[in-house]
Each structure stands twice: as structure tokens, then as C-alpha cells.
Scaffold this motif. Sequence first.
Motif, PDB file in Angstrom:
ATOM      1  N   ASN A 185       0.806  -1.220   0.000  1.00  0.00           N
ATOM      2  CA  ASN A 185       0.000   0.000   0.000  1.00  0.00           C
ATOM      3  C   ASN A 185       0.839   1.269   0.000  1.00  0.00           C
ATOM      4  OD1 ASN A 185       0.721  -0.787   2.598  1.00  0.00           O
ATOM      5  ND2 ASN A 185      -1.047   0.177   3.541  1.00  0.00           N
ATOM      6  N   HIS A 186       2.163   1.151   0.075  1.00  0.00           N
ATOM      7  CA  HIS A 186       3.056   2.296  -0.117  1.00  0.00           C
ATOM      8  C   HIS A 186       3.646   2.296  -1.531  1.00  0.00           C
ATOM      9  CE1 HIS A 186       2.753   3.399   4.056  1.00  0.00           C
ATOM     10  NE2 HIS A 186       3.156   2.195   4.436  1.00  0.00           N
ATOM     11  N   LEU A 187       3.098   1.429  -2.391  1.00  0.00           N
ATOM     12  CA  LEU A 187       3.486   1.272  -3.798  1.00  0.00           C
ATOM     13  C   LEU A 187       4.934   0.829  -3.957  1.00  0.00           C
ATOM     14  CD1 LEU A 187       1.581   4.280  -5.400  1.00  0.00           C
ATOM     15  CD2 LEU A 187       0.795   1.944  -4.991  1.00  0.00           C
ATOM     16  N   LYS A 206      -9.746   1.705   0.526  1.00  0.00           N
ATOM     17  CA  LYS A 206      -8.890   2.636  -0.216  1.00  0.00           C
ATOM     18  C   LYS A 206      -8.041   1.946  -1.285  1.00  0.00           C
ATOM     19  CE  LYS A 206      -8.553   5.888   3.594  1.00  0.00           C
ATOM     20  NZ  LYS A 206      -7.680   6.537   4.562  1.00  0.00           N
ATOM     21  N   GLU A 249      -8.330   3.145  -5.000  1.00  0.00           N
ATOM     22  CA  GLU A 249      -7.626   4.416  -5.222  1.00  0.00           C
ATOM     23  C   GLU A 249      -6.133   4.188  -5.352  1.00  0.00           C
ATOM     24  OE1 GLU A 249      -8.590   6.959  -1.947  1.00  0.00           O
ATOM     25  OE2 GLU A 249     -10.736   6.590  -2.158  1.00  0.00           O
ATOM     26  N   LEU A 250      -5.585   3.285  -4.525  1.00  0.00           N
ATOM     27  CA  LEU A 250      -4.159   2.978  -4.609  1.00  0.00           C
ATOM     28  C   LEU A 250      -3.818   2.294  -5.930  1.00  0.00           C
ATOM     29  CD1 LEU A 250      -3.460   1.786  -0.972  1.00  0.00           C
ATOM     30  CD2 LEU A 250      -2.606   3.855  -2.066  1.00  0.00           C
ATOM     31  N   VAL A 281      -2.649  -4.758  -5.082  1.00  0.00           N
ATOM     32  CA  VAL A 281      -2.095  -3.933  -4.017  1.00  0.00           C
ATOM     33  C   VAL A 281      -2.411  -4.651  -2.706  1.00  0.00           C
ATOM     34  CG1 VAL A 281      -2.153  -1.699  -2.854  1.00  0.00           C
ATOM     35  CG2 VAL A 281      -2.486  -1.821  -5.325  1.00  0.00           C
ATOM     36  N   GLU A 297      -3.604   4.978  -8.456  1.00  0.00           N
ATOM     37  CA  GLU A 297      -2.369   5.739  -8.252  1.00  0.00           C
ATOM     38  C   GLU A 297      -1.151   4.966  -8.775  1.00  0.00           C
ATOM     39  OE1 GLU A 297       0.181   7.530  -4.502  1.00  0.00           O
ATOM     40  OE2 GLU A 297      -1.965   7.153  -4.238  1.00  0.00           O
TER      41      GLU A 297
END
Length: 151
Positions: free
Chosen positions: A32-34, A119, A122-123, A94, A126
Motif C-alpha cells: 500500500n506504499h506502492l 482505499k 484508489e491505490l 495492491v 495511483e
Amino acid sequence: MRKLLILFIVFSLSICRLYSQDKTVKGRVVDNHLETLPYVSIVINDTVEVGKTDLNGFFQIELPVSVKKLMFRTVGIDWASIRLDDKCDEVEVVMMLRGTYDFITLKKVDRIRMKRFKKLPELHKEAFEKGLFKTDKTCYTREFIPDYKKN
């Protein structure tokens, strides 16, 4: 006669491959922090490991057409359970980092995790905008796995 036999064998093998009931699924896994997640296990039927991601989070696996559910799991990350659509061959996931929750109930932990779970689309978008994923929408349905289960 020899050419005919070789031609028959080649034709038979190509027909067998044509009618095989496997499909190739490829994709990428990030947190989730990509950040990419290496060595994430990809599991079917809750026990059969069919592959792992490489150092950059990419994977490519062969699955029977009948398989509709995949689970991604590794240490320190919430497991991701997804249900594949029929034409889904590009799976980009993700995953949520697993936190330590002290002195609160499992119900409250699930409420916190559910907020983070909501969320994830949305991630995903992104990650697409940053060039990590190839698609901006998923071709699968993600399932939330609660820690607390009512009896």
C-alpha cells in the motif's frame, strides 16, 4: 512414410496443446506504499502454491481454466484473496501491510483494516498513474478476510 509419421506426431502434439485447459496469468504485486513485494506466494485451493513473484514483484503462472480464486500471501502483509473474472489474464494486486494492534479487540482491528481495504481501488489507480501497473481498473473481485468471525 517417415515424413508422414513425423507430420502426424507434430500435428497430434499441436492439437493437444490447443485443447489444453490452461491459461497464463501474469501481473505484479505491490504494497500500500506502492513498493514492490518480492517472493509473494500465489496459492490456489488454499494449499497449492502455483508460483511466486520475482524481486520486482512480477509473476507469470499457468492455471487451469477452472480456477477462479487466487490467494496472495507473505509474511507481514494481509493476505489478498481475489476472484478472477473469465477473461482476466493481467492481475495487478495492491496488498496491505500488516500492523500490530495492541490492547484493542479484533472487531475494532477489522474496522480499521476495512477502512484501509476500501482505499485499495484508489491505490490501484495511483499505481497505474505512476507506471507501476498496466491497467487502471482490476479485472477481479477482491474479498476482505476478517480476523474476527462471529460464531
